[in-house]
Motif scaffolding. Sequence first.
Motif, PDB file in Angstrom:
ATOM      1  N   ILE A   1      26.915 -37.793 -41.500  1.00  0.00           N
ATOM      2  CA  ILE A   1      27.786 -36.507 -41.233  1.00  0.00           C
ATOM      3  C   ILE A   1      27.090 -35.401 -40.586  1.00  0.00           C
ATOM      4  N   LEU A   2      25.892 -35.138 -41.102  1.00  0.00           N
ATOM      5  CA  LEU A   2      25.287 -33.970 -40.501  1.00  0.00           C
ATOM      6  C   LEU A   2      24.998 -34.136 -39.128  1.00  0.00           C
ATOM      7  N   LEU A   3      24.607 -35.338 -38.684  1.00  0.00           N
ATOM      8  CA  LEU A   3      24.409 -35.837 -37.176  1.00  0.00           C
ATOM      9  C   LEU A   3      25.843 -35.386 -36.530  1.00  0.00           C
ATOM     10  N   VAL A   4      26.938 -35.555 -37.196  1.00  0.00           N
ATOM     11  CA  VAL A   4      28.297 -35.330 -36.296  1.00  0.00           C
ATOM     12  C   VAL A   4      28.440 -33.947 -36.244  1.00  0.00           C
ATOM     13  N   ALA A   5      28.078 -33.052 -37.187  1.00  0.00           N
ATOM     14  CA  ALA A   5      28.080 -31.536 -37.242  1.00  0.00           C
ATOM     15  C   ALA A   5      27.004 -31.033 -36.184  1.00  0.00           C
ATOM     16  N   ILE A   6      25.879 -31.571 -36.049  1.00  0.00           N
ATOM     17  CA  ILE A   6      25.105 -31.196 -34.954  1.00  0.00           C
ATOM     18  C   ILE A   6      25.789 -31.698 -33.456  1.00  0.00           C
ATOM     19  N   ARG A   7      26.004 -32.735 -33.528  1.00  0.00           N
ATOM     20  CA  ARG A   7      26.800 -33.046 -32.256  1.00  0.00           C
ATOM     21  C   ARG A   7      27.973 -31.915 -31.683  1.00  0.00           C
ATOM     22  N   ASP A   8      28.842 -31.783 -32.855  1.00  0.00           N
ATOM     23  CA  ASP A   8      29.841 -31.015 -32.412  1.00  0.00           C
ATOM     24  C   ASP A   8      29.426 -29.606 -32.067  1.00  0.00           C
ATOM     25  N   ARG A   9      28.244 -29.193 -32.975  1.00  0.00           N
ATOM     26  CA  ARG A   9      27.795 -27.845 -32.656  1.00  0.00           C
ATOM     27  C   ARG A   9      27.186 -27.650 -31.282  1.00  0.00           C
ATOM     28  N   LEU A  10      26.373 -28.656 -30.831  1.00  0.00           N
ATOM     29  CA  LEU A  10      25.895 -28.565 -29.648  1.00  0.00           C
ATOM     30  C   LEU A  10      27.002 -28.522 -28.501  1.00  0.00           C
ATOM     31  N   LYS A  11      28.143 -29.139 -28.732  1.00  0.00           N
ATOM     32  CA  LYS A  11      29.091 -29.076 -27.866  1.00  0.00           C
ATOM     33  C   LYS A  11      29.826 -27.703 -27.723  1.00  0.00           C
ATOM     34  N   GLN A  12      30.030 -27.074 -29.024  1.00  0.00           N
ATOM     35  CA  GLN A  12      30.480 -25.709 -28.784  1.00  0.00           C
ATOM     36  C   GLN A  12      29.499 -24.869 -28.050  1.00  0.00           C
ATOM     37  N   LEU A  13      28.011 -24.976 -28.086  1.00  0.00           N
ATOM     38  CA  LEU A  13      26.999 -24.090 -27.332  1.00  0.00           C
ATOM     39  C   LEU A  13      26.976 -24.678 -25.906  1.00  0.00           C
ATOM     40  N   GLY A  14      27.811 -25.551 -25.481  1.00  0.00           N
ATOM     41  CA  GLY A  14      27.900 -26.015 -24.042  1.00  0.00           C
ATOM     42  C   GLY A  14      26.723 -26.993 -23.776  1.00  0.00           C
TER      43      GLY A  14
ATOM     44  N   CYS B   1      31.782 -32.413 -47.145  1.00  0.00           N
ATOM     45  CA  CYS B   1      30.381 -32.536 -46.554  1.00  0.00           C
ATOM     46  C   CYS B   1      30.307 -32.013 -45.246  1.00  0.00           C
ATOM     47  N   TYR B   2      30.934 -32.477 -44.132  1.00  0.00           N
ATOM     48  CA  TYR B   2      31.184 -32.112 -42.779  1.00  0.00           C
ATOM     49  C   TYR B   2      31.302 -30.342 -42.773  1.00  0.00           C
ATOM     50  N   GLU B   3      31.951 -29.862 -43.527  1.00  0.00           N
ATOM     51  CA  GLU B   3      32.459 -28.540 -43.453  1.00  0.00           C
ATOM     52  C   GLU B   3      31.191 -27.754 -43.763  1.00  0.00           C
ATOM     53  N   ILE B   4      30.440 -28.118 -44.978  1.00  0.00           N
ATOM     54  CA  ILE B   4      29.171 -27.389 -45.453  1.00  0.00           C
ATOM     55  C   ILE B   4      28.236 -27.646 -44.261  1.00  0.00           C
TER      56      ILE B   4
ATOM     57  N   LYS C   1      28.525 -27.718 -41.245  1.00  0.00           N
ATOM     58  CA  LYS C   1      29.117 -27.007 -39.992  1.00  0.00           C
ATOM     59  C   LYS C   1      28.714 -25.567 -40.242  1.00  0.00           C
ATOM     60  N   GLY C   2      29.075 -25.270 -41.520  1.00  0.00           N
ATOM     61  CA  GLY C   2      28.503 -23.879 -41.984  1.00  0.00           C
ATOM     62  C   GLY C   2      27.346 -23.557 -41.874  1.00  0.00           C
ATOM     63  N   HIS C   3      26.385 -24.549 -42.421  1.00  0.00           N
ATOM     64  CA  HIS C   3      25.141 -24.432 -42.310  1.00  0.00           C
ATOM     65  C   HIS C   3      24.416 -24.139 -40.952  1.00  0.00           C
TER      66      HIS C   3
ATOM     67  N   MET D   1      26.088 -23.336 -38.092  1.00  0.00           N
ATOM     68  CA  MET D   1      26.583 -21.883 -37.633  1.00  0.00           C
ATOM     69  C   MET D   1      25.541 -20.778 -37.934  1.00  0.00           C
ATOM     70  N   ASP D   2      24.934 -20.881 -39.386  1.00  0.00           N
ATOM     71  CA  ASP D   2      24.037 -19.715 -39.631  1.00  0.00           C
ATOM     72  C   ASP D   2      22.851 -20.131 -39.143  1.00  0.00           C
ATOM     73  N   LEU D   3      22.236 -21.214 -38.853  1.00  0.00           N
ATOM     74  CA  LEU D   3      20.942 -21.518 -38.270  1.00  0.00           C
ATOM     75  C   LEU D   3      21.107 -21.371 -36.658  1.00  0.00           C
ATOM     76  N   ALA D   4      22.155 -21.692 -36.134  1.00  0.00           N
ATOM     77  CA  ALA D   4      22.297 -21.622 -34.678  1.00  0.00           C
ATOM     78  C   ALA D   4      23.339 -20.867 -34.166  1.00  0.00           C
ATOM     79  N   PRO D   5      23.660 -19.639 -34.392  1.00  0.00           N
ATOM     80  CA  PRO D   5      24.744 -18.745 -34.099  1.00  0.00           C
ATOM     81  C   PRO D   5      24.979 -18.667 -32.711  1.00  0.00           C
TER      82      PRO D   5
END
Length: 551
Positions: A85-98, A153-156, A158-160, A162-166
């Motif tokens: 789940i953490l890797l899914v959140a990392i994947r999605d955050r990378l997409k958001q950052l282009g 778990c995913y939401e937590i 994702k929030g984590h 966002m704080d690490l890589a804003p």
Amino acid sequence: MADPTNFGHDRLAHLLSDRLLKVPRFQRSYSWDDANVKEFLDDLENARSGKQSYFMGTVVLASDTEHSSRQLIVDGQQRLTTTAILLVAIRDRLKQLGKHDHANAVDETYLRRFELMQEERVTRLILNPVDAPSYERMLSGKSGTPNHPVVRCYEICKGHLMDLAPGDSDYKILLDMVDQLERRVQVLLALASELSEAYVIFETLNDRGAELTTADLLKNYLFSQAGRDYLALVERSWTTISSAFDKADDLVKFIRYEYMSIHGKVTMRNLYKSLQGTIGKTPVGIREYLLRLERALVSYLALREPDNSHWTGINTDVRDSLMANRRFGFESSTPLLLAAFRSWETEKAAKLVNKVTGWSIRSVVGGKIGGGQSEEAFCAAALAVAGGKATTQDQVRSHLSHVVPNDEDFTQAIQAYGPLSLARAKYLLARIERQIILAGGGNAEGLPDWSSTSVSVEHILADSMTRQSFESDDEFTEFATMRARIHNLTLLEKSLNRNLADKPFVEKRETYSKSKFTMTRQAGEPASMDVKAIRERGRLLARYAPAAWPL
């Protein structure tokens, strides 16, 4: 002969990239709460900051006989699922950052891979049927079921992140997290060739000290001792039993009650050890226990649900009793009832349900239920039934005499019982109403269904009455003690009860006269009603209680 188990070291994310994994369908669902997930993320961050490796315990895998390309997770489900789940959140955050190429690489390496022969993307980690839908939706970039533990778990995560890589320039922090999970989060890996052997390893490594429920430990024990011939039976039977309960605690409660219906009282702390001692370590013993547990489950679920099909064709009506058990939270009698349904013919056991509910009402009104006293008594009665020493209701009651008040004590106790919730009041008043009608030579079968929403509980003297309505402080104090006891309560059809609540008694009398309930019509007969009359009414109603719940 099965191949020996292989032991070695591996890394948490590497297990996801190197293998196709599956949570067995009988395994408990994902259960890490917010605190568990946050602790995991904090530990990872601390290890990264200190440039240290992080050891995450043991992972036990077994070959999947149905799909040779996959391996079953016997131990490590929570950690592997959280990592995925953490890797899914990392994947999605990378997409958001282009960083789409980086995101695709994470998805391909750890989450889903393209199978050439199948011509489709295959999920690397398959969760059990309860968790899989939400997880698969997240993999596809869609929202899962709100408040599902996997989604939480995913939401937590994702929030984590966002704080690490804003910002856009922080994406390398995410890549460092992936690298950490791939290379620096260590596990001890045990790979067994058979599921039963995997559970032997799990049982040994955990030594009953892990934060597992009794149900988890029992499941592991059953699988580890089942042997190859009975493994399929254990899987089928355990899936049937465990799927009947939404919560692990409820499953454990059932297991404990079933044990006590045969062996007597046992504490929750000693349950697992006691189960091991009585089940034994032979595959035949495992088989017999599970088949017995399945049979008990049928009775247990029926005792919890008045509309269960188990009651179809039984002449004894147990509905009122089962509703009362639910409303009063009666559970200490469950071992006794399970013993009766196992040892007696069904009709006879059903009659005992009604009798035991009556005894339980007497016991709770008399203050005897609670503190372990009633459970001791009911378990003693269950042992007598299971051992063939109690074959009649009178013989059963002999084991309960010290927790079931006699008629005189019960009559006194019910006048002091309360305050009553409306749900409990409806049941008590309905049973007394029935007895009033029978005592007058009438037929109680045509009464409205007390448990339906069409019947309400009416306060004869309005619940909202204040000191100004009474002549003295003493009179108001007495009213306050009786306002929510049977003295001041009566049944009334909801169609008649509109806007009555705060009206004075003189304005309620005419409505009471239209009710189908005898006690309500009688309550409206006096021209006025005061505290003294309410007190006397309580005494009169209490006189019917011993016959309503007879010894």
